[in-house]
Design a protein around this motif. Sequence first.
Motif, PDB file in Angstrom:
ATOM      1  N   MET A   1       0.881  -1.168  -0.038  1.00 15.96           N
ATOM      2  CA  MET A   1       0.094  -0.061   0.020  1.00 15.96           C
ATOM      3  C   MET A   1       0.781   1.176  -0.053  1.00 15.96           C
ATOM      4  N   SER A   2       2.174   1.103   0.134  1.00 19.47           N
ATOM      5  CA  SER A   2       2.955   2.246   0.169  1.00 19.47           C
ATOM      6  C   SER A   2       2.962   2.918  -1.232  1.00 19.47           C
ATOM      7  N   TYR A   3       2.473   2.412  -2.200  1.00 17.63           N
ATOM      8  CA  TYR A   3       2.456   2.936  -3.558  1.00 17.63           C
ATOM      9  C   TYR A   3       1.704   3.972  -3.595  1.00 17.63           C
ATOM     10  N   MET A   4       0.678   4.153  -2.804  1.00 13.76           N
ATOM     11  CA  MET A   4      -0.379   5.171  -2.846  1.00 13.76           C
ATOM     12  C   MET A   4      -0.179   6.198  -1.943  1.00 13.76           C
ATOM     13  N   ILE A   5       1.104   6.231  -1.426  1.00 10.20           N
ATOM     14  CA  ILE A   5       1.415   7.390  -0.524  1.00 10.20           C
ATOM     15  C   ILE A   5       2.630   8.241  -1.141  1.00 10.20           C
ATOM     16  N   THR A   6       2.804   9.488  -0.990  1.00 10.44           N
ATOM     17  CA  THR A   6       3.848  10.024  -1.773  1.00 10.44           C
ATOM     18  C   THR A   6       5.182   9.684  -1.035  1.00 10.44           C
ATOM     19  N   HIS A   7       6.090   9.436  -1.914  1.00 10.28           N
ATOM     20  CA  HIS A   7       7.564   8.902  -1.465  1.00 10.28           C
ATOM     21  C   HIS A   7       8.415  10.184  -1.312  1.00 10.28           C
ATOM     22  N   LEU A   8       9.338  10.284  -0.365  1.00 11.66           N
ATOM     23  CA  LEU A   8      10.087  11.180  -0.425  1.00 11.66           C
ATOM     24  C   LEU A   8      11.749  10.448  -0.475  1.00 11.66           C
ATOM     25  N   ARG A  29       6.478   8.348   7.546  1.00  9.59           N
ATOM     26  CA  ARG A  29       6.853   7.211   7.967  1.00  9.59           C
ATOM     27  C   ARG A  29       8.203   6.677   7.283  1.00  9.59           C
ATOM     28  N   PHE A  30       9.059   6.576   8.252  1.00  8.27           N
ATOM     29  CA  PHE A  30      10.139   6.066   8.038  1.00  8.27           C
ATOM     30  C   PHE A  30      10.246   4.498   8.193  1.00  8.27           C
ATOM     31  N   GLY A  31      10.999   3.519   7.072  1.00 11.79           N
ATOM     32  CA  GLY A  31      10.825   2.477   7.421  1.00 11.79           C
ATOM     33  C   GLY A  31      11.091   1.775   6.032  1.00 11.79           C
ATOM     34  N   HIS A  32      10.975   0.413   5.939  1.00 10.18           N
ATOM     35  CA  HIS A  32      11.249  -0.424   4.577  1.00 10.18           C
ATOM     36  C   HIS A  32       9.790  -0.565   4.203  1.00 10.18           C
ATOM     37  N   ASP A  33       9.825  -0.106   2.845  1.00  9.15           N
ATOM     38  CA  ASP A  33       8.458  -0.703   2.010  1.00  9.15           C
ATOM     39  C   ASP A  33       8.100  -2.018   1.846  1.00  9.15           C
ATOM     40  N   VAL A  73       0.631  13.115   4.695  1.00  4.92           N
ATOM     41  CA  VAL A  73       1.420  11.943   5.141  1.00  4.92           C
ATOM     42  C   VAL A  73       2.434  11.617   3.896  1.00  4.92           C
ATOM     43  N   TYR A  74       3.664  11.427   4.467  1.00  7.16           N
ATOM     44  CA  TYR A  74       4.704  10.704   3.201  1.00  7.16           C
ATOM     45  C   TYR A  74       5.356   9.696   3.801  1.00  7.16           C
ATOM     46  N   VAL A  75       5.920   9.117   2.866  1.00  7.58           N
ATOM     47  CA  VAL A  75       6.676   7.942   3.077  1.00  7.58           C
ATOM     48  C   VAL A  75       8.161   7.980   2.639  1.00  7.58           C
ATOM     49  N   VAL A  76       9.055   7.469   3.634  1.00  6.04           N
ATOM     50  CA  VAL A  76      10.507   7.600   3.207  1.00  6.04           C
ATOM     51  C   VAL A  76      10.987   6.003   3.665  1.00  6.04           C
ATOM     52  N   ASP A  77      11.708   5.516   2.611  1.00  9.01           N
ATOM     53  CA  ASP A  77      12.178   4.080   2.851  1.00  9.01           C
ATOM     54  C   ASP A  77      13.680   4.558   3.300  1.00  9.01           C
ATOM     55  N   ILE A  78      13.744   4.042   4.440  1.00 14.10           N
ATOM     56  CA  ILE A  78      15.147   4.129   4.767  1.00 14.10           C
ATOM     57  C   ILE A  78      16.131   2.881   4.542  1.00 14.10           C
ATOM     58  N   SER A  79      15.810   1.845   3.733  1.00 15.36           N
ATOM     59  CA  SER A  79      16.454   0.737   3.524  1.00 15.36           C
ATOM     60  C   SER A  79      17.509   1.114   2.189  1.00 15.36           C
ATOM     61  N   LYS A  80      18.439   0.468   2.040  1.00 18.49           N
ATOM     62  CA  LYS A  80      19.449   0.428   0.785  1.00 18.49           C
ATOM     63  C   LYS A  80      18.651  -0.212  -0.509  1.00 18.49           C
ATOM     64  N   ASN A  81      18.727   0.852  -1.486  1.00 15.77           N
ATOM     65  CA  ASN A  81      18.048   0.067  -2.708  1.00 15.77           C
ATOM     66  C   ASN A  81      19.153   0.483  -3.860  1.00 15.77           C
ATOM     67  N   PRO A 100      12.072  -1.117  12.405  1.00 17.34           N
ATOM     68  CA  PRO A 100      11.453  -1.195  10.843  1.00 17.34           C
ATOM     69  C   PRO A 100      10.357  -0.393  10.495  1.00 17.34           C
ATOM     70  N   CYS A 101       9.701   0.132  11.490  1.00 14.45           N
ATOM     71  CA  CYS A 101       8.622   1.159  10.945  1.00 14.45           C
ATOM     72  C   CYS A 101       8.567   2.158  12.000  1.00 14.45           C
ATOM     73  N   THR A 102       8.554   3.675  11.867  1.00 12.90           N
ATOM     74  CA  THR A 102       8.595   4.651  12.472  1.00 12.90           C
ATOM     75  C   THR A 102       7.975   5.702  12.281  1.00 12.90           C
ATOM     76  N   VAL A 103       6.936   6.362  12.690  1.00 10.57           N
ATOM     77  CA  VAL A 103       6.081   7.366  12.361  1.00 10.57           C
ATOM     78  C   VAL A 103       6.451   8.633  13.203  1.00 10.57           C
ATOM     79  N   MET A 104       6.649   9.797  12.594  1.00  5.05           N
ATOM     80  CA  MET A 104       6.928  10.933  13.239  1.00  5.05           C
ATOM     81  C   MET A 104       6.273  12.206  12.970  1.00  5.05           C
ATOM     82  N   PHE A 105       5.729  13.143  13.717  1.00  7.41           N
ATOM     83  CA  PHE A 105       5.017  14.321  13.204  1.00  7.41           C
ATOM     84  C   PHE A 105       5.884  15.644  13.486  1.00  7.41           C
TER      85      PHE A 105
END
Length: 164
Positions: A1-8, A29-33, A73-81, A100-105
């Motif tokens: 579902m992360s594809y529906m949310i804007t990625h930074l 939301r910082f984490g791994h997709d 709401v934004y999503v940031v993938d913190i993993s290596k790609n 693995p999953c962190t939400v910050m405001f």
Amino acid sequence: MSYMITHLNNGWQVDQAILAEEDRVVIIRFGHDWDPTCMRMDEIEAELITLLTLTYLQTLYKIAAKIKNFAVVYVVDISKNFSYSLQVPDFNKMYELYDPCTVMFFFRNKHIMVDLGTGNNNKINWPMSDGQEFIDIIETVYRGARKGRGLVVSPKDYSTKYKY
């Protein structure tokens, strides 16, 4: 579902997202997709975004009118790609993004801490199971941040979340 949310995709985009919003809470939301924990959280966040865009049911419309005025709401993938070694290494260190999953405001370029009763006021590092609980936390953050508070108290105490 992360594809529906804007990625930074990098630190500059994260900074700009936080700086650009003047009147709404920025939820990141910082984490791994690919992580199941993040996938559960993304479903709730995607549900909130769906509530922002779907207006064909009266109930959803009422909620959408509430949320769209004070949250983004934004999503940031913190993993290596393949394209980046780490997408936001500065944020990983600054905010200790090891879960693995962190939400910050954030509100008006300020990190808003939430007292959830867990001892860690900086972030939510578990998936929320109920969308309404997440909406309640967002509302609390927004109301407190508008008053200039850097720390708000959650409407629910999560210190006993594993006892249920």
